[in-house]
Write a protein that holds these residues in place. Structure first.
Motif, PDB file in Angstrom:
ATOM      1  N   VAL A  54       0.873  -1.170   0.000  1.00 32.78           N
ATOM      2  CA  VAL A  54       0.000   0.000   0.000  1.00 32.78           C
ATOM      3  C   VAL A  54       0.912   1.222   0.000  1.00 32.78           C
ATOM      4  N   ALA A  55       0.931   1.958  -1.106  1.00 36.72           N
ATOM      5  CA  ALA A  55       1.810   3.116  -1.246  1.00 36.72           C
ATOM      6  C   ALA A  55       1.008   4.400  -1.079  1.00 36.72           C
ATOM      7  N   LEU A  56       1.256   5.112  -0.012  1.00 32.92           N
ATOM      8  CA  LEU A  56       0.596   6.390   0.220  1.00 32.92           C
ATOM      9  C   LEU A  56       1.348   7.481  -0.532  1.00 32.92           C
ATOM     10  N   SER A  57       0.615   8.412  -1.113  1.00 33.31           N
ATOM     11  CA  SER A  57       1.262   9.558  -1.760  1.00 33.31           C
ATOM     12  C   SER A  57       1.978  10.375  -0.687  1.00 33.31           C
ATOM     13  N   PRO A  58       3.092  11.007  -1.053  1.00 37.59           N
ATOM     14  CA  PRO A  58       3.851  11.780  -0.056  1.00 37.59           C
ATOM     15  C   PRO A  58       3.054  12.943   0.509  1.00 37.59           C
ATOM     16  N   ILE A  59       3.377  13.306   1.735  1.00 40.56           N
ATOM     17  CA  ILE A  59       2.857  14.533   2.332  1.00 40.56           C
ATOM     18  C   ILE A  59       4.058  15.427   2.629  1.00 40.56           C
ATOM     19  N   THR A  60       3.800  16.728   2.738  1.00 40.71           N
ATOM     20  CA  THR A  60       4.884  17.646   3.055  1.00 40.71           C
ATOM     21  C   THR A  60       5.109  17.677   4.558  1.00 40.71           C
ATOM     22  N   VAL A  61       6.277  18.131   4.948  1.00 34.69           N
ATOM     23  CA  VAL A  61       6.573  18.249   6.375  1.00 34.69           C
ATOM     24  C   VAL A  61       5.628  19.264   7.024  1.00 34.69           C
ATOM     25  N   GLU A  62       5.211  20.277   6.257  1.00 38.17           N
ATOM     26  CA  GLU A  62       4.243  21.246   6.786  1.00 38.17           C
ATOM     27  C   GLU A  62       2.902  20.577   7.067  1.00 38.17           C
ATOM     28  N   GLU A  63       2.459  19.688   6.157  1.00 38.63           N
ATOM     29  CA  GLU A  63       1.194  18.965   6.371  1.00 38.63           C
ATOM     30  C   GLU A  63       1.292  18.031   7.569  1.00 38.63           C
ATOM     31  N   ALA A  64       2.445  17.398   7.741  1.00 37.33           N
ATOM     32  CA  ALA A  64       2.640  16.487   8.874  1.00 37.33           C
ATOM     33  C   ALA A  64       2.619  17.242  10.198  1.00 37.33           C
ATOM     34  N   ASN A  65       3.098  18.479  10.178  1.00 36.30           N
ATOM     35  CA  ASN A  65       3.204  19.257  11.418  1.00 36.30           C
ATOM     36  C   ASN A  65       2.040  20.222  11.626  1.00 36.30           C
ATOM     37  N   LYS A  66       1.096  20.246  10.690  1.00 35.73           N
ATOM     38  CA  LYS A  66       0.030  21.248  10.689  1.00 35.73           C
ATOM     39  C   LYS A  66      -0.739  21.324  12.003  1.00 35.73           C
ATOM     40  N   GLU A  67      -1.183  20.189  12.519  1.00 38.00           N
ATOM     41  CA  GLU A  67      -2.019  20.217  13.720  1.00 38.00           C
ATOM     42  C   GLU A  67      -1.225  20.084  15.008  1.00 38.00           C
ATOM     43  N   ASN A  68       0.053  19.748  14.904  1.00 34.38           N
ATOM     44  CA  ASN A  68       0.939  19.647  16.071  1.00 34.38           C
ATOM     45  C   ASN A  68       0.343  18.799  17.197  1.00 34.38           C
ATOM     46  N   LYS A  69      -0.221  17.637  16.811  1.00 36.89           N
ATOM     47  CA  LYS A  69      -0.786  16.724  17.807  1.00 36.89           C
ATOM     48  C   LYS A  69      -0.516  15.287  17.385  1.00 36.89           C
ATOM     49  N   VAL A  70      -0.624  14.373  18.324  1.00 38.49           N
ATOM     50  CA  VAL A  70      -0.490  12.952  18.037  1.00 38.49           C
ATOM     51  C   VAL A  70      -1.799  12.464  17.419  1.00 38.49           C
ATOM     52  N   TYR A 172      -1.146   8.227   7.310  1.00 34.97           N
ATOM     53  CA  TYR A 172       0.041   8.633   8.046  1.00 34.97           C
ATOM     54  C   TYR A 172      -0.410   8.909   9.477  1.00 34.97           C
ATOM     55  N   TYR A 173       0.471   8.677  10.431  1.00 30.66           N
ATOM     56  CA  TYR A 173       0.129   8.856  11.839  1.00 30.66           C
ATOM     57  C   TYR A 173       1.241   9.649  12.523  1.00 30.66           C
ATOM     58  N   LYS A 174       0.897  10.768  13.095  1.00 26.06           N
ATOM     59  CA  LYS A 174       1.876  11.582  13.838  1.00 26.06           C
ATOM     60  C   LYS A 174       2.093  10.914  15.178  1.00 26.06           C
ATOM     61  N   THR A 175       3.300  10.454  15.434  1.00 21.36           N
ATOM     62  CA  THR A 175       3.584   9.641  16.617  1.00 21.36           C
ATOM     63  C   THR A 175       3.984  10.463  17.833  1.00 21.36           C
ATOM     64  N   SER A 176       4.234  11.763  17.630  1.00 15.58           N
ATOM     65  CA  SER A 176       4.698  12.620  18.717  1.00 15.58           C
ATOM     66  C   SER A 176       4.333  14.060  18.400  1.00 15.58           C
ATOM     67  N   THR A 177       4.269  14.894  19.418  1.00 15.31           N
ATOM     68  CA  THR A 177       4.032  16.321  19.164  1.00 15.31           C
ATOM     69  C   THR A 177       5.311  17.009  18.673  1.00 15.31           C
ATOM     70  N   ALA A 178       6.439  16.321  18.794  1.00 15.93           N
ATOM     71  CA  ALA A 178       7.692  16.873  18.253  1.00 15.93           C
ATOM     72  C   ALA A 178       7.573  16.958  16.732  1.00 15.93           C
ATOM     73  N   PRO A 179       8.253  17.922  16.114  1.00 15.01           N
ATOM     74  CA  PRO A 179       8.114  18.113  14.666  1.00 15.01           C
ATOM     75  C   PRO A 179       8.522  16.889  13.859  1.00 15.01           C
ATOM     76  N   ALA A 180       7.772  16.641  12.779  1.00 10.51           N
ATOM     77  CA  ALA A 180       8.149  15.608  11.817  1.00 10.51           C
ATOM     78  C   ALA A 180       9.336  16.115  11.015  1.00 10.51           C
ATOM     79  N   LYS A 181      10.153  15.191  10.510  1.00 10.98           N
ATOM     80  CA  LYS A 181      11.288  15.559   9.675  1.00 10.98           C
ATOM     81  C   LYS A 181      11.178  14.856   8.335  1.00 10.98           C
ATOM     82  N   VAL A 182      11.771  15.442   7.320  1.00 13.92           N
ATOM     83  CA  VAL A 182      11.721  14.924   5.958  1.00 13.92           C
ATOM     84  C   VAL A 182      12.485  13.611   5.854  1.00 13.92           C
ATOM     85  N   GLY A 183      11.955  12.668   5.065  1.00 17.86           N
ATOM     86  CA  GLY A 183      12.644  11.409   4.809  1.00 17.86           C
ATOM     87  C   GLY A 183      11.680  10.316   4.414  1.00 17.86           C
TER      88      GLY A 183
END
Length: 196
Positions: A54-70, A172-183
């Protein structure tokens, strides 16, 4: 139980035992065995492979960090389905529904809500971090508990065009309130089907 594996984005396996054996000049090798005793026989996906990516389309680091929540990130979720037919059981209560049990060494979070990114060492400051993957039943935005049996609600006994289909959404699942990083992100999950 019927055991299959599906990979989210990529699955990489490295066999190192041969290199270790060669290094100490010994003759021999490793023989690995696996198997199962099952209470269930099923045709999954019409007999075609039950292993898939299952290949998810990429998201930007801004989208990953948008809500700043787990929690799950709705951007670029991907739906996929499993079709069950002709399932039979040796269990006494043939009226029960199919259960999915998930496993994968070190890939399921301790709270069972998401799959960790296994493509990199998250302790390395230069790689993607603080984002993994989660699964929901289609139409829900509540993560499936991957460390507990999941009741599909399907019997799997129908055949042909009446086969039963279970649709999942991968997020995608934000695992921490710490910022996501590109990769790059990847993980995998093994599932088994049983009436028990």
């Amino acid at each position: 139980m019927i055991k299959h594996a599906f990979s989210l984005v990529a699955l990489a396996t490295a066999l190192t035992s041969a290199n270790v054996m060669a290094a100490d000049n010994t003759a021999g090798g490793v023989i690995s065995f696996s198997g199962a005793i099952t209470d269930t026989t099923c045709t999954i996906n019409g007999g075609k492979s039950a292993d898939f990516t299952v290949a998810l389309s990429p998201i930007t680091v801004e989208e990953a960090n948008k809500e700043n929540k787990v929690g799950l990130l709705a951007k670029n979720k991907k739906s996929f389905s499993l079709t069950f037919s002709g399932c039979s059981t040796a269990a006494k209560d043939a009226g029960t529904s199919l259960k999915m049990n998930f496993s994968s060494a070190d890939n399921i979070s301790t709270d069972g809500k998401y799959l960790v990114n296994n493509s990199v060492n998250e302790n390395d400051a230069a790689v993607a971090k603080n984002v993994g993957f989660t699964l929901t039943k289609a139409g829900s935005n509540t993560p499936i508990q991957l460390n507990a049996p999941f009741d599909t609600g399907l019997t799997g006994k129908k055949v042909g065009p009446d086969a039963e289909t279970l649709v999942f959404d991968a997020y995608y699942y934000k695992t921490s309130t710490a910022p996501a990083k590109v990769g790059a992100l990847s993980s995998n999950l093994t599932y088994t089907i049983s009436y028990l």
